[in-house]
Design a protein around this motif. Sequence first.
Motif, PDB file in Angstrom:
ATOM      1  N   LEU A 120       0.631  -1.208   0.034  1.00  0.00           N
ATOM      2  CA  LEU A 120       0.170  -0.096  -0.059  1.00  0.00           C
ATOM      3  C   LEU A 120       0.811   1.341  -0.009  1.00  0.00           C
ATOM      4  O   LEU A 120       0.592   2.245  -0.577  1.00  0.00           O
ATOM      5  CB  LEU A 120      -1.044   0.006   1.349  1.00  0.00           C
ATOM      6  CG  LEU A 120      -1.939  -1.078   1.407  1.00  0.00           C
ATOM      7  CD1 LEU A 120      -2.773  -1.300   2.433  1.00  0.00           C
ATOM      8  CD2 LEU A 120      -2.837  -0.752   0.038  1.00  0.00           C
ATOM      9  N   ILE A 121       1.796   1.336   0.586  1.00  0.00           N
ATOM     10  CA  ILE A 121       2.852   2.444   0.738  1.00  0.00           C
ATOM     11  C   ILE A 121       3.379   2.840  -0.561  1.00  0.00           C
ATOM     12  O   ILE A 121       3.518   3.755  -1.058  1.00  0.00           O
ATOM     13  CB  ILE A 121       3.916   2.160   1.709  1.00  0.00           C
ATOM     14  CG1 ILE A 121       3.398   2.267   3.269  1.00  0.00           C
ATOM     15  CG2 ILE A 121       5.073   3.229   1.632  1.00  0.00           C
ATOM     16  CD1 ILE A 121       4.479   1.872   4.206  1.00  0.00           C
ATOM     17  N   GLY A 122       3.723   1.622  -1.339  1.00  0.00           N
ATOM     18  CA  GLY A 122       4.239   1.800  -2.633  1.00  0.00           C
ATOM     19  C   GLY A 122       3.263   2.272  -3.752  1.00  0.00           C
ATOM     20  O   GLY A 122       3.706   3.374  -4.410  1.00  0.00           O
ATOM     21  N   GLN A 123       2.123   1.725  -3.538  1.00  0.00           N
ATOM     22  CA  GLN A 123       1.245   2.271  -4.514  1.00  0.00           C
ATOM     23  C   GLN A 123       0.785   3.785  -4.136  1.00  0.00           C
ATOM     24  O   GLN A 123       0.293   4.491  -4.975  1.00  0.00           O
ATOM     25  CB  GLN A 123      -0.012   1.311  -4.316  1.00  0.00           C
ATOM     26  CG  GLN A 123       0.106  -0.146  -4.991  1.00  0.00           C
ATOM     27  CD  GLN A 123      -1.195  -1.065  -4.545  1.00  0.00           C
ATOM     28  OE1 GLN A 123      -1.854  -0.543  -3.568  1.00  0.00           O
ATOM     29  NE2 GLN A 123      -1.356  -2.065  -5.282  1.00  0.00           N
ATOM     30  N   ALA A 124       0.573   4.124  -2.875  1.00  0.00           N
ATOM     31  CA  ALA A 124       0.199   5.220  -2.618  1.00  0.00           C
ATOM     32  C   ALA A 124       1.343   6.398  -2.832  1.00  0.00           C
ATOM     33  O   ALA A 124       0.776   7.444  -3.369  1.00  0.00           O
ATOM     34  CB  ALA A 124       0.121   5.501  -0.941  1.00  0.00           C
ATOM     35  N   LEU A 125       2.568   6.186  -2.689  1.00  0.00           N
ATOM     36  CA  LEU A 125       3.545   7.214  -3.047  1.00  0.00           C
ATOM     37  C   LEU A 125       3.602   7.314  -4.496  1.00  0.00           C
ATOM     38  O   LEU A 125       3.786   8.232  -5.164  1.00  0.00           O
ATOM     39  CB  LEU A 125       4.743   6.708  -2.461  1.00  0.00           C
ATOM     40  CG  LEU A 125       5.059   6.762  -0.833  1.00  0.00           C
ATOM     41  CD1 LEU A 125       6.213   6.179  -0.568  1.00  0.00           C
ATOM     42  CD2 LEU A 125       4.892   7.995  -0.784  1.00  0.00           C
ATOM     43  N   ALA A 126       3.353   6.106  -5.302  1.00  0.00           N
ATOM     44  CA  ALA A 126       3.609   6.084  -6.873  1.00  0.00           C
ATOM     45  C   ALA A 126       2.434   6.946  -7.151  1.00  0.00           C
ATOM     46  O   ALA A 126       2.554   7.754  -8.241  1.00  0.00           O
ATOM     47  CB  ALA A 126       3.342   4.896  -7.093  1.00  0.00           C
ATOM     48  N   GLU A 127       1.078   6.956  -6.725  1.00  0.00           N
ATOM     49  CA  GLU A 127       0.212   7.711  -7.325  1.00  0.00           C
ATOM     50  C   GLU A 127       0.214   9.186  -6.975  1.00  0.00           C
ATOM     51  O   GLU A 127      -0.315  10.033  -7.700  1.00  0.00           O
ATOM     52  CB  GLU A 127      -1.416   6.953  -6.762  1.00  0.00           C
ATOM     53  CG  GLU A 127      -1.566   7.131  -5.377  1.00  0.00           C
ATOM     54  CD  GLU A 127      -3.057   6.784  -4.998  1.00  0.00           C
ATOM     55  OE1 GLU A 127      -3.337   5.982  -5.974  1.00  0.00           O
ATOM     56  OE2 GLU A 127      -3.422   6.765  -3.833  1.00  0.00           O
TER      57      GLU A 127
END
Length: 287
Positions: A11-18
């Motif tokens: 989730l952290i990876g996805q959130a930062l990417a978006e």
Amino acid sequence: MSAVEASARVLIGQALAEDIGLGDVTAMYFIPSDRQARAMIVARKEGVISGVDIAQAVFHEVDVALDVEVLLPNGSRVSEGAVVMCITGPARSILTAERTALNFLQRLSGVATATARYVELVKGTNARILDTRKTTPGYRALEKRAVLHGGGTNHRMGLYDRAMVKDNHLVAEGGLDEIQKSIHRLKADHPDVEVEMEADRLDQVEAFLGLDGVDHILLDNMAPELIRKAVAMRGDRVKPYLEASGNVNLATVRTIAETGVDFISIGSITHSAPALDLGMDFVALRG
């Protein structure tokens, strides 16, 4: 790796990417690269904190050079103005991570705070507050942990760790004899998996009390007077545990708890919990 750690990493990876995309143009063009800063995450309202480790991981994912000091651990009750954590380091990195870290922290603290309100209202009874599977997709492990931080108890994590036989299953099953055979097959293959039966009438409660291997009975949308009767029907037996569900809110939960029921499940503590108001106070330092 725990379920919380695995979920958080994804989730952290996805959130930062978006959020960052190809780069934080505001920070890159308006904040000097050598500017240092100190920031404090502060509670704007009282509540219960959850997700400080996730927020800390967000800051470190953006920049390992950031010094993140957690001042209040998960499960802490905070009043307005309480400082939850302090972040020191490159100003660009702090500002880039700010919103994503706060999104996690506000959401999870909101779940913990909503849970704590219900837990407080049932104090002095035997009832424990349960969550449900009505969670944000992908956030289940984090939100259910937030329920624990708020003093609640976790229901099943998914379809795999408890059999919950609802009205549609009962229609398809074909009668009590078939249900009993199914319970025995399940217990033989998966002895650690509990069985819960959903009842919306007292005659169903009576029938399920006569089955072998039932661990829980869910009293669905029953009025308090019917719940009391169901508790009386169980008598001195410890199990099956009785769980009340449906039409539970802050105004009704105490009355339901006083019936003698063991658990009260509340979907709103995860699916409708308002975010806890937290903000970041930022102080620029000399580069």
